[in-house]
Design a protein around this motif. Structure first.
Motif, PDB file in Angstrom:
ATOM      1  N   THR A  46       0.597  -1.082  -0.066  1.00  0.00           N
ATOM      2  CA  THR A  46      -0.111   0.023  -0.058  1.00  0.00           C
ATOM      3  C   THR A  46       0.785   1.167  -0.008  1.00  0.00           C
ATOM      4  O   THR A  46       0.674   2.065  -0.607  1.00  0.00           O
ATOM      5  N   LEU A  47       1.903   1.252   0.784  1.00  0.00           N
ATOM      6  CA  LEU A  47       2.723   2.541   0.866  1.00  0.00           C
ATOM      7  C   LEU A  47       3.484   2.786  -0.502  1.00  0.00           C
ATOM      8  O   LEU A  47       3.558   3.801  -1.023  1.00  0.00           O
ATOM      9  N   THR A  48       4.124   1.786  -1.140  1.00  0.00           N
ATOM     10  CA  THR A  48       4.798   1.664  -2.363  1.00  0.00           C
ATOM     11  C   THR A  48       3.609   2.270  -3.359  1.00  0.00           C
ATOM     12  O   THR A  48       4.000   2.959  -4.506  1.00  0.00           O
ATOM     13  N   THR A  49       2.440   1.884  -3.385  1.00  0.00           N
ATOM     14  CA  THR A  49       1.166   2.343  -4.293  1.00  0.00           C
ATOM     15  C   THR A  49       0.988   3.550  -4.091  1.00  0.00           C
ATOM     16  O   THR A  49       0.700   4.605  -5.028  1.00  0.00           O
ATOM     17  N   ALA A  50       0.891   3.977  -2.875  1.00  0.00           N
ATOM     18  CA  ALA A  50       0.360   5.466  -2.499  1.00  0.00           C
ATOM     19  C   ALA A  50       1.450   6.565  -3.200  1.00  0.00           C
ATOM     20  O   ALA A  50       0.934   7.608  -3.578  1.00  0.00           O
ATOM     21  N   VAL A  51       2.734   6.154  -3.193  1.00  0.00           N
ATOM     22  CA  VAL A  51       3.787   7.135  -3.789  1.00  0.00           C
ATOM     23  C   VAL A  51       4.020   6.850  -5.295  1.00  0.00           C
ATOM     24  O   VAL A  51       4.592   7.452  -5.858  1.00  0.00           O
ATOM     25  N   GLN A  52       3.231   5.824  -5.848  1.00  0.00           N
ATOM     26  CA  GLN A  52       3.284   5.603  -7.364  1.00  0.00           C
ATOM     27  C   GLN A  52       4.585   4.956  -7.622  1.00  0.00           C
ATOM     28  O   GLN A  52       5.248   5.344  -8.461  1.00  0.00           O
ATOM     29  N   GLY A  53       5.014   4.118  -6.621  1.00  0.00           N
ATOM     30  CA  GLY A  53       6.312   3.359  -7.030  1.00  0.00           C
ATOM     31  C   GLY A  53       7.499   3.796  -6.493  1.00  0.00           C
ATOM     32  O   GLY A  53       7.553   5.020  -6.046  1.00  0.00           O
ATOM     33  N   VAL A  54       8.509   2.890  -6.042  1.00  0.00           N
ATOM     34  CA  VAL A  54       9.783   3.255  -5.748  1.00  0.00           C
ATOM     35  C   VAL A  54      10.894   2.522  -6.591  1.00  0.00           C
ATOM     36  O   VAL A  54      10.647   1.656  -6.958  1.00  0.00           O
ATOM     37  N   GLU A  55      11.877   3.584  -6.829  1.00  0.00           N
ATOM     38  CA  GLU A  55      13.000   3.074  -7.608  1.00  0.00           C
ATOM     39  C   GLU A  55      13.876   2.057  -7.045  1.00  0.00           C
ATOM     40  O   GLU A  55      14.339   2.596  -5.938  1.00  0.00           O
ATOM     41  N   VAL A  56      14.284   1.042  -7.597  1.00  0.00           N
ATOM     42  CA  VAL A  56      15.207   0.043  -7.170  1.00  0.00           C
ATOM     43  C   VAL A  56      16.095  -0.318  -8.336  1.00  0.00           C
ATOM     44  O   VAL A  56      16.045   0.102  -9.350  1.00  0.00           O
ATOM     45  N   CYS A  57      17.370  -0.782  -7.831  1.00  0.00           N
ATOM     46  CA  CYS A  57      18.284  -1.065  -8.873  1.00  0.00           C
ATOM     47  C   CYS A  57      18.948  -2.430  -8.623  1.00  0.00           C
ATOM     48  O   CYS A  57      18.966  -2.822  -7.526  1.00  0.00           O
ATOM     49  N   LEU A  58      19.106  -3.153  -9.479  1.00  0.00           N
ATOM     50  CA  LEU A  58      19.679  -4.502  -9.707  1.00  0.00           C
ATOM     51  C   LEU A  58      20.896  -4.573 -10.504  1.00  0.00           C
ATOM     52  O   LEU A  58      21.215  -4.155 -11.717  1.00  0.00           O
ATOM     53  N   ALA A  59      21.924  -5.336  -9.859  1.00  0.00           N
ATOM     54  CA  ALA A  59      23.166  -5.562 -10.618  1.00  0.00           C
ATOM     55  C   ALA A  59      23.062  -6.487 -11.479  1.00  0.00           C
ATOM     56  O   ALA A  59      24.099  -6.752 -12.450  1.00  0.00           O
ATOM     57  N   LYS A  60      21.992  -7.512 -11.432  1.00  0.00           N
ATOM     58  CA  LYS A  60      21.953  -8.381 -12.306  1.00  0.00           C
ATOM     59  C   LYS A  60      20.613  -8.953 -12.507  1.00  0.00           C
ATOM     60  O   LYS A  60      19.742  -8.535 -11.764  1.00  0.00           O
ATOM     61  N   ASP A  61      20.121  -9.648 -13.476  1.00  0.00           N
ATOM     62  CA  ASP A  61      18.721 -10.287 -13.710  1.00  0.00           C
ATOM     63  C   ASP A  61      18.576 -11.256 -12.394  1.00  0.00           C
ATOM     64  O   ASP A  61      19.117 -11.717 -12.027  1.00  0.00           O
ATOM     65  N   VAL A  62      17.113 -11.145 -11.979  1.00  0.00           N
ATOM     66  CA  VAL A  62      16.364 -11.828 -10.942  1.00  0.00           C
ATOM     67  C   VAL A  62      15.412 -12.504 -11.406  1.00  0.00           C
ATOM     68  O   VAL A  62      14.381 -11.732 -11.902  1.00  0.00           O
ATOM     69  N   ASN A  63      15.338 -13.708 -11.237  1.00  0.00           N
ATOM     70  CA  ASN A  63      14.024 -14.711 -11.351  1.00  0.00           C
ATOM     71  C   ASN A  63      13.834 -15.538 -10.222  1.00  0.00           C
ATOM     72  O   ASN A  63      14.405 -16.752 -10.344  1.00  0.00           O
ATOM     73  N   ASP A  64      13.263 -15.199  -9.435  1.00  0.00           N
ATOM     74  CA  ASP A  64      13.222 -16.068  -7.924  1.00  0.00           C
ATOM     75  C   ASP A  64      11.845 -16.644  -8.166  1.00  0.00           C
ATOM     76  O   ASP A  64      10.933 -15.894  -7.752  1.00  0.00           O
ATOM     77  N   PRO A  65      11.485 -17.933  -7.970  1.00  0.00           N
ATOM     78  CA  PRO A  65      10.360 -18.501  -8.111  1.00  0.00           C
ATOM     79  C   PRO A  65       9.755 -18.462  -6.453  1.00  0.00           C
ATOM     80  O   PRO A  65       8.547 -18.853  -6.630  1.00  0.00           O
ATOM     81  N   ASP A  66      10.602 -18.225  -5.520  1.00  0.00           N
ATOM     82  CA  ASP A  66       9.903 -18.347  -4.238  1.00  0.00           C
ATOM     83  C   ASP A  66       9.275 -17.186  -4.103  1.00  0.00           C
ATOM     84  O   ASP A  66       8.156 -17.046  -3.398  1.00  0.00           O
ATOM     85  N   SER A  67      10.045 -15.966  -4.191  1.00  0.00           N
ATOM     86  CA  SER A  67       9.249 -14.801  -3.940  1.00  0.00           C
ATOM     87  C   SER A  67       8.488 -14.265  -5.242  1.00  0.00           C
ATOM     88  O   SER A  67       7.738 -13.272  -5.037  1.00  0.00           O
TER      89      SER A  67
END
Length: 581
Positions: free
Chosen positions: A273-294
């Motif tokens: 809800t908080l991230t939706t309220a501010v219309q998104g939060v910027e994050v950065c990834l050093a590599k591709d991520v494909n996590d089936p658990d999360s």
């Protein structure tokens, strides 16, 4: 209306009711019109009351007393203001023509009037909205585990707890759907007294601790003490056996020695809800991520995430570092830094829509202690935190090492007793982990100078010892140590002080400065503990310096010098974007 020749009250221009006050520069609403004026000119002071226009007195009047009456053949017409056309005589007009004023002035007057009514309306609506928001906030009474109120003039410690409780629609598929809500994410936030810096200390959920006895409030108002447990994971300090956030606060105190003033707790929904309220939060990834658990699937680089995707980001651990909880903590710290930057950005603060959405989301997502349970108090907390520059908000983690009791399979960690105490001491003593601009250099230099100068012999020190907040028996313990170990034979123990002190103090008169410096050396007192003033008479009627043991007293012979510089640690700051790897 004002009485400047503008006609009858039933022809008032609404804008004319707003009059500029030259003393304040503000437009003021004047609802009461001046008294109706006679069409007959008022005689000048000193003239006969029945004198007409042709009488000996002058008929000149102040402009605001002019009459719109039609002059007779022998009476000169009324004077009028420049720029205002004369009105036609009676019987030759179809309706009253109002004097024209400049368009700019009229707009200005209307704006002043409209804004005044808007402000009144907003104030009323704001109060009602505040009460509405207050109804969103859930509170928990943690009793003596926290403070009863919030002070804007002191340093404060807030424990931020993220639980693994699955509440709300769409959260059923995440892990243990039946969790009672353990302390899954834990950050002890210390905000300095001068608001120049803050420290966010993450506490691993798998840290092995001793959870103390926990008095908890029951629904019927009674109190139940949940027994202590030894050598258990930190996350069981909440939820397990009915423990409330007060138990987690007490556990933090037991582990770090830092008293927690308040707590804020959120579950899975808060991130969404908080991230939706501010219309998104910027994050950065050093590599591709494909996590089936999360369920997180993102390419390398920067992304703006919200809702389900944001929750997946903070839950992911198998795609970062060594795939453990410590690496996930770093990712969560980076996420929180970005969320803080977004929430305090001008893009958010200047958008009423975002602010209202954020207020609704935050108050619905949080459970807090009763000490900060009012929305007005939460606002105060937020405003105090906002004073801290992001570059001086440090994120770090309790130093730990693998738990030797685990054997080959490493599942838990224990506090690293070699490095952790220095971090705890720095936070307790309000020491920044970043370089901040020092205030009051002259004052600090003057304090430091108290330790400069000659020292008397230990045998020449006359001191009276009081207990001002230290554990019971501390004054007697100190007396025995000074007399038998340090040779301060002219010392006396005089019981409890009149007031409780957080810090140990040593008060002395100017001619006893050499005694005070010597005792400070023996006790390990910092210059700030020395209080130049006056001495008191001891039991023999001789002048004695006064040592008052405060809550910081750690035992006879244990130095009380507080750190002035934080240790070098692995940390990040809220102003920088770091790519998760």
């Amino acid at each position: 209306m004002d009485a400047q020749g503008r006609g009858r009250a039933d022809n008032i221009d609404p804008a004319d009711q707003w009059v500029l006050n030259p003393s304040t520069g503000e437009y003021e609403l004047r609802l009461t019109p001046s008294a109706p004026q006679s069409g007959v000119p008022r005689p000048r002071r000193g003239s006969p009351a029945n004198a007409g226009p042709g009488a000996g007195g002058s008929t000149r009047r102040a402009p605001e007393r002019e009459s719109p009456a039609t002059p007779g053949p022998d009476v000169p017409g009324p004077r009028r203001r420049r720029g205002v056309p004369a009105e036609p005589p009676p019987g030759r007009r179809k309706g009253r023509t109002k004097p024209k004023k400049s368009k700019a002035k009229k707009i200005l007057l209307w704006t002043g009037g409209t804004m005044a009514f808007v402000l009144v309306a907003v104030s009323a609506a704001g109060y009602l909205y505040l009460k509405h928001l207050e109804g969103n906030v859930s509170t928990t009474d943690v009793g003596s585990a926290g403070k009863k109120g919030f002070s804007k003039d002191e340093a404060f410690n807030i424990l931020i707890i993220g639980t693994d409780k699955r509440t709300g629609k769409g959260n059923e598929g995440y892990g243990d759907a039946g969790s009672v809500g353990h302390a899954d994410t834990n950050i002890l936030l210390h905000v300095s007294k001068d608001r120049t810096n803050a420290t966010a200390l993450s506490i691993p959920r798998d840290l092995i601790v001793n959870v103390p006895d926990c008095p908890t409030k029951q629904p019927d108002g009674t109190e139940k003490v949940i027994p202590a447990t030894q050598n258990v994971r930190f996350n069981t300090s909440l939820g397990q056996d009915g423990r409330d956030p007060g138990c987690t606060m007490r556990t933090v105190k037991a582990v770090t020695g830092i008293s927690v003033d308040h707590f804020m707790m959120a579950d899975f929904n808060a991130v969404k809800t908080l991230t939706t309220a501010v219309q998104g939060v910027e994050v950065c990834l050093a590599k591709d991520v494909n996590d089936p658990d999360s369920h997180l699937k993102l390419s390398a680089g920067k992304h703006t995430i919200q809702g389900e995707q944001a929750l997946a980001f903070v839950r992911t651990r198998h795609s970062f570092g060594n795939q453990g909880d410590l690496d996930r903590i770093k990712v969560q710290q980076q996420f929180l830094s970005s969320l803080m930057r977004k929430m305090s950005s001008s893009d958010t603060l200047t958008s009423p829509t975002k602010l209202i959405s954020l207020a609704e989301a935050a108050t619905k997502a949080l459970t807090v202690d009763t000490g900060i349970g009012k929305v007005s108090t939460l606002k105060d907390v937020a405003l105090e935190l906002k004073k801290v520059p992001p570059k001086n908000i440090s994120f770090l983690t309790v130093p730990v090492r693998d738990n030797p009791a685990d054997g080959v399979v490493r599942k838990t960690v224990i506090v690293d007793t070699n490095t952790a105490p220095a971090i705890f001491d720095a936070m307790k003593n309000d020491v920044s982990f970043t370089t901040v601009k020092q205030k009051g250099k002259k004052e600090k230099a003057a304090v430091a100078a108290r330790l400069k100068g000659t020292r008397s012999a230990a045998a020449d020190i006359r001191v009276d010892i009081y207990n001002g907040g230290a554990p019971a028996g501390s004054a007697q313990e100190t007396l025995n140590w000074l007399q038998n170990t340090e040779g301060v034979t002219k010392s006396s123990q005089l019981g409890n002080a009149d007031a409780t002190l957080s810090k140990t103090t040593l008060e002395y008169s100017p001619d006893q400065a050499d005694q005070a410096r010597k005792l400070a050396d023996l006790m390990g007192l910092s210059a700030s503990a020395l209080k130049p003033g006056k001495s008191e008479k001891n039991s023999q009627g001789l002048p004695a310096i006064v040592l008052t043991l405060g809550k910081d007293f750690k035992g006879a012979g244990v130095s009380l010098t507080t750190p002035t510089k934080a240790p070098e640690v692995d940390k990040s700051t809220a102003d920088k974007t770091v790519c998760a790897s």
